[in-house]
Design a protein around this motif. Structure first.
Motif, mmCIF file in Angstrom:
data_model
loop_
_atom_site.group_PDB
_atom_site.id
_atom_site.type_symbol
_atom_site.label_atom_id
_atom_site.label_comp_id
_atom_site.label_asym_id
_atom_site.label_seq_id
_atom_site.Cartn_x
_atom_site.Cartn_y
_atom_site.Cartn_z
ATOM 1 N N UNK A 66 0.258 -38.124 -33.471
ATOM 2 C CA UNK A 66 1.274 -37.509 -34.300
ATOM 3 C C UNK A 66 2.750 -37.288 -33.187
ATOM 4 N N UNK A 67 3.861 -37.150 -33.819
ATOM 5 C CA UNK A 67 4.917 -37.130 -33.036
ATOM 6 C C UNK A 67 4.930 -35.751 -32.481
ATOM 7 N N UNK A 68 4.354 -34.864 -32.969
ATOM 8 C CA UNK A 68 4.210 -33.444 -32.456
ATOM 9 C C UNK A 68 3.480 -33.588 -31.052
ATOM 10 N N UNK A 99 15.503 -34.782 -34.914
ATOM 11 C CA UNK A 99 14.562 -35.917 -34.693
ATOM 12 C C UNK A 99 13.954 -36.501 -36.007
ATOM 13 N N UNK A 100 13.511 -37.688 -36.055
ATOM 14 C CA UNK A 100 12.979 -38.308 -37.052
ATOM 15 C C UNK A 100 11.464 -38.051 -36.722
ATOM 16 N N UNK A 101 10.328 -37.987 -37.881
ATOM 17 C CA UNK A 101 10.637 -38.338 -39.115
ATOM 18 C C UNK A 101 10.866 -36.989 -39.903
ATOM 19 N N UNK A 102 11.127 -35.984 -39.398
ATOM 20 C CA UNK A 102 11.521 -34.819 -40.220
ATOM 21 C C UNK A 102 12.902 -35.128 -40.881
ATOM 22 N N UNK A 103 13.720 -35.658 -40.035
ATOM 23 C CA UNK A 103 15.150 -35.956 -40.094
ATOM 24 C C UNK A 103 15.436 -37.404 -39.996
ATOM 25 N N UNK A 104 15.365 -38.200 -41.194
ATOM 26 C CA UNK A 104 15.828 -39.635 -41.063
ATOM 27 C C UNK A 104 17.168 -39.976 -40.668
ATOM 28 N N UNK A 105 17.702 -41.190 -40.662
ATOM 29 C CA UNK A 105 19.177 -41.461 -40.729
ATOM 30 C C UNK A 105 19.776 -40.930 -42.036
ATOM 31 N N UNK A 106 20.739 -40.275 -42.186
ATOM 32 C CA UNK A 106 21.892 -40.442 -41.029
ATOM 33 C C UNK A 106 22.023 -38.796 -40.180
ATOM 34 N N UNK A 155 8.750 -49.581 -32.865
ATOM 35 C CA UNK A 155 8.136 -49.771 -34.416
ATOM 36 C C UNK A 155 8.069 -48.420 -34.989
ATOM 37 N N UNK A 156 7.310 -47.713 -34.341
ATOM 38 C CA UNK A 156 7.069 -46.117 -35.059
ATOM 39 C C UNK A 156 8.415 -45.530 -35.206
ATOM 40 N N UNK A 157 9.131 -45.360 -34.101
ATOM 41 C CA UNK A 157 10.275 -44.801 -34.095
ATOM 42 C C UNK A 157 11.354 -45.247 -35.209
ATOM 43 N N UNK A 158 11.448 -46.654 -35.514
ATOM 44 C CA UNK A 158 12.324 -47.074 -36.256
ATOM 45 C C UNK A 158 11.821 -46.784 -37.815
ATOM 46 N N UNK A 159 10.566 -47.013 -38.079
ATOM 47 C CA UNK A 159 9.982 -46.628 -39.073
ATOM 48 C C UNK A 159 10.483 -45.165 -39.604
ATOM 49 N N UNK A 160 10.304 -44.146 -38.705
ATOM 50 C CA UNK A 160 10.596 -43.003 -39.004
ATOM 51 C C UNK A 160 12.285 -42.850 -39.242
ATOM 52 N N UNK A 161 12.867 -43.456 -38.611
ATOM 53 C CA UNK A 161 14.645 -43.229 -38.635
ATOM 54 C C UNK A 161 15.067 -43.689 -39.741
ATOM 55 N N UNK A 162 14.501 -45.168 -39.916
ATOM 56 C CA UNK A 162 15.335 -45.731 -40.910
ATOM 57 C C UNK A 162 14.803 -45.645 -42.338
ATOM 58 N N UNK A 163 15.699 -45.199 -43.196
ATOM 59 C CA UNK A 163 14.973 -45.112 -44.607
ATOM 60 C C UNK A 163 14.307 -46.248 -45.271
#
Length: 305
Positions: free
Chosen positions: A29-31, A113-120, A206-214
């Protein structure tokens, strides 16, 4: 007992691979990963003879580090962590070293931070902090925007946003450290350096991008991958630092080439044998100390201009 430098580097890389890179390849988990990273960051010593203050600017927690009462330039730093990790806690020691080396005030941000707060959300929050600094009377020419890893992505995105809205608000310079600029992950170094980079894994990206990019968005779109922005013309001078073992090596090199073609002044520094974010290890490795000296020289040159 003094450890041979080659042995010290080998042991450090093995430790990083087992304690950071290997866990980042698992579906944790991110946490949990955030907590683990903050605990490991405690091994980095915070520089002495500095003043640290906690602030809130535009509803974002910001940490101010001052090495002296007054300084002519402010380094506005955006931390890395693949968009879902990192904080002022993980980067405090690193920022304190930069403050001491440059003798400049450093502000670094706990952006959402993502995934709680994705772009933008992250970029909008960072832009709001920057604009509030200008409203408080700090001049754009006295700000250097800096970022490491995904923070470098956000730093470049911020500069491009400022250029589009009002070029007069562009900072005096950009410092992109181990930059992650292509979220479509097409850089060849992602493959040929995959086993060499001690800190960063392809899976973590890959994990971070999946969280960040809608969802269903194209990660190669310029709003996520500023490497593909249409026009770099008019950007301020840029320092790019990258290690030869980094999986993001090609991101840095491709940006250098594209920015120089647009007439941007790019100071590109390659450090042999170094992994992702090696600059954080300046208390242990000469190459990282050299990188901080190069960074300080770049910042001081901007201060003179």
């Amino acid at each position: 007992m003094k450890i041979n430098s080659a042995l010290k580097q080998y042991l450090t890389e093995m430790t990083l691979k087992s304690c950071i890179r290997w866990p980042s390849q698992k579906k944790l988990s991110p946490q949990l990963l955030r907590f683990s990273l903050e605990q490991m960051a405690k091994v980095f010593p915070v520089a002495e003879h500095i003043e640290i203050r906690q602030l809130k600017i535009a509803n974002v927690h910001v940490e101010e580090i001052r090495p002296q009462a007054r300084s002519t330039q402010l380094i506005f730093h955006i931390h890395g962590g693949a968009f879902f990790l990192g904080s002022t806690n993980t980067h405090r020691a690193f920022m304190s070293q930069i403050a001491v080396r440059t003798q400049m005030q450093v502000l670094h941000l706990d952006y959402p931070l993502a995934p709680e707060h994705p772009h933008p959300v992250a970029l909008e929050s960072i832009y709001s902090v920057y604009c509030q600094l200008l409203e408080q009377g700090i001049q754009a020419k006295d700000i250097i925007v800096s970022g490491d890893s995904c923070g470098a992505n956000l730093a470049l995105a911020l500069a491009l946003k400022l250029k589009q809205i009002n070029p007069k608000n562009l900072p005096s310079g950009l410092m992109l450290l181990s930059p992650l600029l292509d979220l479509s992950l097409t850089s060849e170094s992602l493959r040929y350096n995959q086993q060499h980079d001690a800190l960063l894994s392809l899976q973590a990206l890959e994990t971070g991008i999946s969280y960040y990019v809608p969802q269903n968005a194209d990660p190669a779109a310029p709003e996520y991958s500023p490497l593909y922005a249409d026009d770099f013309t008019g950007l301020p001078p840029v320092l790019v630092q990258v290690g030869s073992k980094e999986i993001l090596l090609d991101d840095a090199q491709r940006f250098r080439d594209k920015a120089r073609s647009a007439g941007v002044e790019v100071d590109f520094k390659l450090y042999t044998g170094m992994w992702h974010n090696f600059q954080m290890f300046s208390t242990w490795f000469e190459e990282a100390r050299i990188a901080l000296s190069d960074l300080a020289y770049f910042a001081h040159q901007l201060d003179q201009d």
